[in-house]
Design a protein around this motif. Structure first.
Motif, short mmCIF file in Angstrom:
data_model
loop_
_atom_site.label_atom_id
_atom_site.label_comp_id
_atom_site.label_asym_id
_atom_site.label_seq_id
_atom_site.Cartn_x
_atom_site.Cartn_y
_atom_site.Cartn_z
N PRO A 425 0.81 -1.23 0.00
CA PRO A 425 0.00 0.00 0.00
C PRO A 425 0.85 1.28 0.00
O PRO A 425 0.51 2.25 -0.68
CB PRO A 425 -0.83 -0.13 1.28
N ILE A 426 1.94 1.27 0.76
CA ILE A 426 2.83 2.43 0.74
C ILE A 426 3.43 2.62 -0.64
O ILE A 426 3.52 3.75 -1.16
CB ILE A 426 3.94 2.27 1.81
N VAL A 427 3.85 1.53 -1.27
CA VAL A 427 4.43 1.62 -2.61
C VAL A 427 3.44 2.23 -3.59
O VAL A 427 3.78 3.11 -4.39
CB VAL A 427 4.88 0.22 -3.08
N ARG A 428 2.20 1.78 -3.54
CA ARG A 428 1.19 2.31 -4.48
C ARG A 428 0.93 3.79 -4.22
O ARG A 428 0.79 4.57 -5.17
CB ARG A 428 -0.10 1.50 -4.38
N GLU A 429 0.84 4.19 -2.98
CA GLU A 429 0.58 5.60 -2.67
C GLU A 429 1.72 6.49 -3.17
O GLU A 429 1.50 7.54 -3.77
CB GLU A 429 0.38 5.80 -1.17
N ILE A 430 2.97 6.07 -2.91
CA ILE A 430 4.11 6.88 -3.35
C ILE A 430 4.17 6.92 -4.88
O ILE A 430 4.46 7.97 -5.48
CB ILE A 430 5.42 6.33 -2.75
N ALA A 431 3.91 5.78 -5.51
CA ALA A 431 3.92 5.74 -6.97
C ALA A 431 2.86 6.66 -7.55
O ALA A 431 3.11 7.40 -8.52
CB ALA A 431 3.70 4.31 -7.45
N ALA A 432 1.66 6.66 -6.96
CA ALA A 432 0.60 7.54 -7.45
C ALA A 432 0.97 9.00 -7.28
O ALA A 432 0.69 9.84 -8.15
CB ALA A 432 -0.71 7.24 -6.72
N ALA A 433 1.63 9.34 -6.17
CA ALA A 433 2.06 10.72 -5.96
C ALA A 433 3.11 11.14 -6.98
O ALA A 433 3.23 12.33 -7.30
CB ALA A 433 2.59 10.90 -4.54
N SER A 434 3.88 10.18 -7.50
CA SER A 434 4.91 10.48 -8.50
C SER A 434 4.42 10.28 -9.92
O SER A 434 5.22 10.34 -10.86
CB SER A 434 6.14 9.59 -8.25
N GLY A 435 3.14 9.99 -10.09
CA GLY A 435 2.59 9.79 -11.43
C GLY A 435 2.96 8.46 -12.03
O GLY A 435 3.00 8.31 -13.26
N ALA A 436 3.24 7.45 -11.19
CA ALA A 436 3.62 6.12 -11.68
C ALA A 436 2.52 5.11 -11.35
O ALA A 436 1.60 5.40 -10.58
CB ALA A 436 4.95 5.69 -11.06
N ARG A 437 2.66 3.93 -11.93
CA ARG A 437 1.70 2.84 -11.65
C ARG A 437 2.47 1.59 -11.26
O ARG A 437 3.63 1.39 -11.65
CB ARG A 437 0.81 2.57 -12.86
N VAL A 438 1.81 0.72 -10.48
CA VAL A 438 2.43 -0.49 -9.94
C VAL A 438 1.72 -1.70 -10.52
O VAL A 438 0.49 -1.73 -10.61
CB VAL A 438 2.36 -0.50 -8.40
N ALA A 439 2.51 -2.71 -10.92
CA ALA A 439 1.95 -3.94 -11.48
C ALA A 439 2.70 -5.13 -10.91
O ALA A 439 3.92 -5.07 -10.67
CB ALA A 439 2.04 -3.94 -13.00
N LEU A 440 1.98 -6.24 -10.68
CA LEU A 440 2.57 -7.49 -10.18
C LEU A 440 2.53 -8.53 -11.29
O LEU A 440 1.57 -8.63 -12.05
CB LEU A 440 1.79 -8.00 -8.96
N SER A 441 3.60 -9.31 -11.36
CA SER A 441 3.66 -10.37 -12.37
C SER A 441 4.56 -11.48 -11.83
O SER A 441 5.18 -11.37 -10.77
CB SER A 441 4.20 -9.83 -13.70
N GLU A 442 4.63 -12.56 -12.59
CA GLU A 442 5.47 -13.70 -12.21
C GLU A 442 6.60 -13.82 -13.22
O GLU A 442 6.34 -13.96 -14.42
CB GLU A 442 4.65 -14.98 -12.17
N PRO A 443 7.87 -13.74 -12.78
CA PRO A 443 8.98 -13.86 -13.72
C PRO A 443 9.09 -15.28 -14.28
O PRO A 443 8.47 -16.21 -13.74
CB PRO A 443 10.20 -13.48 -12.87
N PRO A 444 9.88 -15.47 -15.34
CA PRO A 444 9.95 -16.80 -15.97
C PRO A 444 10.38 -17.91 -15.01
O PRO A 444 9.88 -19.04 -15.10
CB PRO A 444 11.02 -16.60 -17.07
N GLY A 445 11.25 -17.65 -14.06
CA GLY A 445 11.72 -18.71 -13.14
C GLY A 445 10.84 -18.89 -11.93
O GLY A 445 11.17 -19.64 -11.03
N GLY A 446 9.68 -18.21 -11.86
CA GLY A 446 8.83 -18.28 -10.70
C GLY A 446 9.15 -17.19 -9.70
O GLY A 446 10.17 -16.50 -9.81
N GLY A 447 8.29 -17.02 -8.72
CA GLY A 447 8.47 -15.97 -7.72
C GLY A 447 7.56 -14.79 -8.00
O GLY A 447 6.40 -14.94 -8.43
N LEU A 448 8.08 -13.58 -7.74
CA LEU A 448 7.26 -12.38 -7.90
C LEU A 448 8.12 -11.28 -8.49
O LEU A 448 9.28 -11.10 -8.15
CB LEU A 448 6.70 -11.93 -6.55
N ALA A 449 7.49 -10.50 -9.42
CA ALA A 449 8.13 -9.30 -9.98
C ALA A 449 7.19 -8.14 -9.77
O ALA A 449 6.03 -8.18 -10.21
CB ALA A 449 8.44 -9.49 -11.46
#
Length: 455
Positions: A425-449
Motif C-alpha cells: 500500500p505504501i508503494v502504491r501511494e508513493i507511486a501515485a504521488a509520483s505519477g507512476a503505476r504499480v503492477a505485479l507479475s510472475e517472472p519466468p523462473g517463478g516468484g514475484l516481480a
C-alpha cells in the motif's frame, strides 16, 4: 466579498432593459414624427382637393378660387400659417404666394407629391397636385400648392411620443417587478437545497434527493452525492485503517507487556535473556509499524496534493537501499543484485522514492527463502522508466494480487515474515504521488516481480 447570484442575474436581466428602452424611445420618436407628418400630408392633400374642385374652365375662361373650407382644415391652437399658390399650365401665377417653393420635378397630371421647404424663415411642409382642367381647349393641368408650418406637426409628434414613453415606463416597471418575482421564486429551490444541507445532522452522509430539485440543479446535487459517496468510502477506509493500526499497536504492546512480566518473574538468567531478546524484536517491529504508518500518511498527503517534485536519477536511490539492506540479505544468504539499462531519470521526491524502493526490496528479502535471489532492475526508454524488483520466493496468486494492496492485508503464511501488511500500500501511494503505476507479475523462473512504471 462574496458575490450575490441574485444580484448578478438581476444585473444581466435588468441592465439591458434601459438600453432597450432608450433604443425603443428613439424608434418611437421617429415613428411619432412619421405619423405626424403622414397626418399633415393627408390634411394638405384634402386642402388641395378642395381648391382643385374650384379650379375649372367656363366659357373659355379659367376660374380659380380658394374656398374658406380649404383653409379651415388647418385651424388649430398651434398658430400655424398656411400658404398656397396656383400656377397656370404655362407657369403663370394665378393665385396665392409667389415666393412659395416649387418642387424639384413638376408632377404629372393627377399626381400628388410633397416635400419640405422654408417659407419666410420658417420650415414648412408643402403638398403639390397637378390638376387637369376640365373643359380646357387643350389637355392641360394647373399646379396647385398648399404649405403649412410645422408647429402642429411637432406638437402631435410630441404627444404621440409622450404617450409611448409613458407606456414604456409602465412596461419597464412591470418587467422589473416580474423579473424580481421570477428570480425570487426561481431561486427558491436553491434556497431549499441550502436549508436541506444545513439541517442535516453532523456526520450524516446520506445522499440528497435529486428528484426533488429542478433540472438545472440536478448536476449540482449529483456532484454533491458523488462527493458524499467518495467521502463515505474515505471515512470507512480511514476508520478501518485506524482500527487496524490500533489493533496492531495494541497487540505489540500487549506482547511486550507479557514479555516484560515474564522477564521480571523469571529467576533463570537464560529465560530472562530470551525474554529480553523477544522484547527487543517486539520493539523493533512496533517501531517499524509506526514508521510505516507515518510513511503511508505522508504518501497519502503527497498524492492528494498532486504535486510533483524535481527530476532526479533513480539509480543512486536504488543503490543506497541495496547497501542499507545488504546485511539483511546476507543473514539469509540471499543473492542481492542490481541491473541498469539506460538512464533512469524520474520526477518525484527523493525521500519518498527511497521509501518506495526500500519497501519493495525489504518485502522481497522477507518473503524470499534462504539462499534465494533478489534482483533490482532499472530499464529506461524514451517514454518511461521502469523499476522492477524480482525474487524467486513463493510469489502471490493471481486472485490475491489486487488484495495485497489493501492496508494490513497479509497472505496466510505472511505472519511468519514479521510483515504488517503496509509495504505494498505504501508503494502504491508513493507511486501515485509520483505519477507512476504499480503492477505485479510472475517472472519466468517463478516468484514475484513488482514493476513500478514512471511516465
Amino acid at each position: 466579498m462574496r458575490k450575490s447570484l441574485r444580484l448578478q442575474l438581476l444585473a444581466w436581466l435588468l441592465v439591458p432593459l434601459p438600453l432597450l428602452v432608450l433604443l425603443n424611445t428613439w424608434l418611437s420618436f421617429r415613428h411619432a414624427s412619421q405619423t405626424a407628418t403622414t397626418v399633415q400630408d393627408r390634411m394638405l392633400l384634402g386642402g388641395l382637393r378642395i381648391i382643385a374642385e374650384q379650379t375649372y374652365y367656363r366659357a373659355g375662361e379659367l376660374h380659380v378660387e380658394v374656398p374658406p373650407a380649404a383653409l379651415e382644415l388647418f385651424e388649430s391652437a398651434s398658430d400655424d400659417r398656411v400658404y398656397y399658390r396656383v400656377l397656370s399650365p404655362r407657369g403663370t401665377l394665378l393665385l396665392g404666394y409667389p415666393e412659395l417653393a416649387s418642387p424639384a420635378a413638376p408632377p404629372r397630371s393627377e399626381e400628388f407629391t410633397h416635400f419640405d421647404a422654408t417659407m419666410r424663415g420658417e420650415p414648412v411642409r408643402v403638398a403639390v397636385l397637378a390638376h387637369p382642367l376640365i373643359g380646357a381647349p387643350e389637355s392641360e393641368a394647373v399646379l396647385i400648392e398648399v404649405a403649412q408650418t410645422l408647429h402642429a406637426n411637432g406638437e402631435l409628434a410630441s404627444q404621440i411620443w409622450r404617450q409611448a414613453i409613458q407606456h414604456q415606463v409602465i412596461i419597464l416597471a412591470l418587467a422589473i417587478l416580474l423579473v424580481w418575482l421570477g428570480l425570487r421564486f426561481g431561486l427558491a429551490p436553491l434556497l431549499r437545497l441550502h436549508d436541506a444541507v444545513l439541517e442535516r445532522r453532523p456526520g450524516t452522509l446520506e445522499p440528497l434527493d435529486a428528484a426533488a430539485v429542478p433540472q438545472e440543479l440536478a448536476p449540482l446535487v449529483q456532484a454533491l452525492n458523488e462527493y458524499v459517496r467518495r467521502l463515505d468510502r474515505h471515512m470507512a477506509e480511514h476508520g478501518r485503517f485506524v482500527a487496524y493500526a490500533s489493533h496492531q499497536l495494541r497487540t505489540a504492546l500487549t506482547v511486550l507487556n507479557t514479555q516484560v512480566t515474564y522477564a521480571l518473574s523469571s529467576a533463570d538468567a537464560a529465560s530472562r535473556e530470551e525474554a529480553l531478546r523477544a522484547m527487543r524484536d517486539g520493539v523493533r517491529n512496533a517501531i517499524r509499524l509506526v514508521n510505516q504508518l507515518l510513511t503511508l500518511f505522508v504518501a497519502e498527503a503527497a498524492r492528494q496534493a498532486g504535486e510533483r517534485e524535481a527530476q532526479l536519477d533513480l539509480a543512486p536511490v536504488v543503490k543506497q537501499v541495496l547497501e542499507e539492506l545488504a546485511a539483511a540479505a546476507h543473514a539469509k544468504s540471499i543473492d542481492l543484485g542490481f541491473e541498469q539499462r539506460g538512464s533512469a531519470l524520474v520526477r518525484g521526491s527523493a525521500p519518498m522514492l527511497h521509501e518506495l524502493v526500500a519497501n519493495l526490496i525489504d518485502n522481497a528479502i522477507r518473503y524470499t527463502p534462504d539462499r534465494g535471489v533478489v534482483t533490482a532492475v532499472l530499464e529506461a526508454s524514451e517514454a518511461r522508466v521502469t523499476l522492477r524488483i524480482e525474487d524467486n520466493g513463493p510469489g502471490i496468486p493471481i486472485e490475491q494480487r489486487e488484495r495485497v494492496f489493501e492496508r494490513f492485508y497479509r497472505l496466510h503464511d505472511a505472519a511468519e515474515s514479521g510483515g504488517c501488511g503496509l509495504g505494498l500500500p505504501i508503494v502504491r501511494e508513493i507511486a501515485a504521488a509520483s505519477g507512476a503505476r504499480v503492477a505485479l507479475s510472475e517472472p519466468p523462473g517463478g516468484g514475484l516481480a513488482v514493476s513500478v512504471v514512471f511516465g
